[in-house]
Design a protein around this motif. Structure first.
Motif, PDB file in Angstrom:
ATOM      1  N   THR A  34       1.732  -2.072   5.167  1.00 56.59           N
ATOM      2  CA  THR A  34       0.347  -1.687   4.919  1.00 56.59           C
ATOM      3  C   THR A  34       0.124  -0.258   5.410  1.00 56.59           C
ATOM      4  OG1 THR A  34      -0.434  -2.537   7.047  1.00 56.59           O
ATOM      5  CG2 THR A  34      -0.421  -4.071   5.184  1.00 56.59           C
ATOM      6  N   ASN A  35      -0.936   0.370   4.901  1.00 55.66           N
ATOM      7  CA  ASN A  35      -1.290   1.737   5.306  1.00 55.66           C
ATOM      8  C   ASN A  35      -2.815   1.815   5.311  1.00 55.66           C
ATOM      9  OD1 ASN A  35      -1.152   4.472   5.924  1.00 55.66           O
ATOM     10  ND2 ASN A  35      -1.038   5.084   3.777  1.00 55.66           N
TER      11      ASN A  35
ATOM     12  N   GLN B  65       0.802  -1.229   0.000  1.00 59.63           N
ATOM     13  CA  GLN B  65       0.000   0.000   0.000  1.00 59.63           C
ATOM     14  C   GLN B  65       0.832   1.275   0.000  1.00 59.63           C
ATOM     15  OE1 GLN B  65      -2.656  -1.058   3.311  1.00 59.63           O
ATOM     16  NE2 GLN B  65      -4.359  -1.010   1.859  1.00 59.63           N
ATOM     17  N   LEU B  66       2.132   1.154   0.105  1.00 61.72           N
ATOM     18  CA  LEU B  66       3.005   2.317  -0.060  1.00 61.72           C
ATOM     19  C   LEU B  66       3.577   2.378  -1.470  1.00 61.72           C
ATOM     20  CD1 LEU B  66       5.000   2.557   3.325  1.00 61.72           C
ATOM     21  CD2 LEU B  66       2.806   3.572   2.682  1.00 61.72           C
ATOM     22  N   GLY B  67       3.169   1.442  -2.324  1.00 65.26           N
ATOM     23  CA  GLY B  67       3.613   1.437  -3.707  1.00 65.26           C
ATOM     24  C   GLY B  67       4.923   0.710  -3.952  1.00 65.26           C
TER      25      GLY B  67
ATOM     26  N   LEU C 198       4.670  -7.980  12.483  1.00 70.41           N
ATOM     27  CA  LEU C 198       4.906  -7.000  13.540  1.00 70.41           C
ATOM     28  C   LEU C 198       3.667  -6.140  13.807  1.00 70.41           C
ATOM     29  CD1 LEU C 198       8.531  -5.855  12.582  1.00 70.41           C
ATOM     30  CD2 LEU C 198       7.811  -7.724  14.078  1.00 70.41           C
ATOM     31  N   VAL C 199       2.502  -6.631  13.396  1.00 63.55           N
ATOM     32  CA  VAL C 199       1.247  -5.897  13.548  1.00 63.55           C
ATOM     33  C   VAL C 199       0.187  -6.834  14.120  1.00 63.55           C
ATOM     34  CG1 VAL C 199      -0.431  -4.405  12.407  1.00 63.55           C
ATOM     35  CG2 VAL C 199       1.881  -4.620  11.465  1.00 63.55           C
TER      36      VAL C 199
ATOM     37  N   LYS D   9       2.460   1.170   8.434  1.00 67.56           N
ATOM     38  CA  LYS D   9       3.032   2.518   8.458  1.00 67.56           C
ATOM     39  C   LYS D   9       2.838   3.216   9.791  1.00 67.56           C
ATOM     40  CE  LYS D   9       2.958   6.979   6.083  1.00 67.56           C
ATOM     41  NZ  LYS D   9       2.307   7.825   5.054  1.00 67.56           N
ATOM     42  N   GLU D  10       1.665   3.036  10.419  1.00 64.89           N
ATOM     43  CA  GLU D  10       1.382   3.720  11.681  1.00 64.89           C
ATOM     44  C   GLU D  10       1.968   2.976  12.874  1.00 64.89           C
ATOM     45  OE1 GLU D  10      -2.634   4.381  14.210  1.00 64.89           O
ATOM     46  OE2 GLU D  10      -2.425   5.679  12.454  1.00 64.89           O
TER      47      GLU D  10
END
Length: 265
Positions: free
Chosen positions: A104-105, A7-9, A24-25, A84-85
């Motif tokens: 992911t974002n 999702q960041l391309g 890690l999420v 990302k967050e």
């Protein structure tokens, strides 16, 4: 060779579906499990609590903001899943020499559904991914019909204290609030603005104040403190996972939101 894009391309190529996964999420660990990838998960964080038994069967590699790079290296992952967050740029960069890092974002439900579809393609779990997407879409439509005629209520959603911090714009929490017809009084103050609790009436005078179960463990004393400055607002403890976890957790979230509205009314 199949090519994929996060999702960041960022573009990735894999000769075959990645077999050894480090996640890690927490919410994405749950998603990977629900897609049937428990055996492929080799490393998770200490906050990956769903399903609970993973903490005793998988290698714990740290938290979401601080990881043990060498532990991850020794696991020899084929791919590392980040967000990302929830994870820092420093973490992502420190792991890129070990394995491809997929980021992911996610801000909206559609972003979440996109990730489920991407993981289905990436890990060869297309059928499972489609089933979960259909479940979430059906549950969402059903819930939207449930809240359709409910009035908008001004609300604040706190995630931290000392300093007090709320969820603001461009966050998944804010999207969940809007879905529930809760108008976020701090939506125009940034993503996670610091708040002077004594000025909450001036800043928006909410009808409802939510105290999340994570990441800060709010208690009754905190609720009393908020109540001193809101006077008429309902102060409600809520399950933070239901507002901030994306992926397959959404199916449970819509059921939870129904019960929440019953509590409020």
């Amino acid at each position: 060779m199949p090519e994929f894009k996060d999702q960041l391309g960022h573009h990735f190529t894999f000769e075959k579906a990645p077999v050894r996964i480090v996640s890690l999420v927490p919410s994405q660990t749950e998603l990977l499990y629900d897609l049937g990838l428990e055996d492929q998960l080799v490393g998770i964080t200490k906050f990956c609590v769903h399903p609970f038994h993973l903490k005793s069967t998988k290698k714990i590699v740290g938290g979401t903001k601080k990881v043990h790079v060498e532990k991850i290296r020794l696991l020899q992952p084929d791919i590392i899943i980040c967000n990302k967050e929830e994870n820092t740029l420093e973490i992502v960069e420190s792991l890129q020499g070990i394995a491809p890092v997929w980021v992911t974002n996610i801000i909206t439900i559609e972003d979440s559904l996109e990730v489920i579809l991407q993981f289905g393609n990436l890990f060869n779990r297309r059928t499972e991914a489609r089933k979960w997407i259909d479940k979430i879409r059906f549950a969402r439509q059903d819930f939207e019909a449930f809240v359709k005629n409910m009035p908008q209520q001004k609300a604040a959603y706190f995630i931290w204290k000392n300093p007090w911090m709320s969820a603001g714009c461009d966050t998944f929490i804010n999207e969940m609030m809007k879905l529930n017809h809760f108008s976020n009084i701090y939506e125009d103050k940034g993503r996670y603005p610091e708040v002077i609790i004594q000025k909450i009436r001036i800043q928006g005078d909410p009808e409802i104040v939510f105290l999340s179960s994570e990441p800060y463990p709010f208690n009754e004393q905190d609720a009393f403190e908020v109540g001193r400055f809101t006077h008429h607002a309902k102060v409600i403890f809520v399950d933070g996972e239901m507002f901030s976890w994306y992926g397959t957790r959404l199916v449970k979230a819509f059921s939870y939101f129904r019960k929440l509205h019953e509590r409020i009314s």
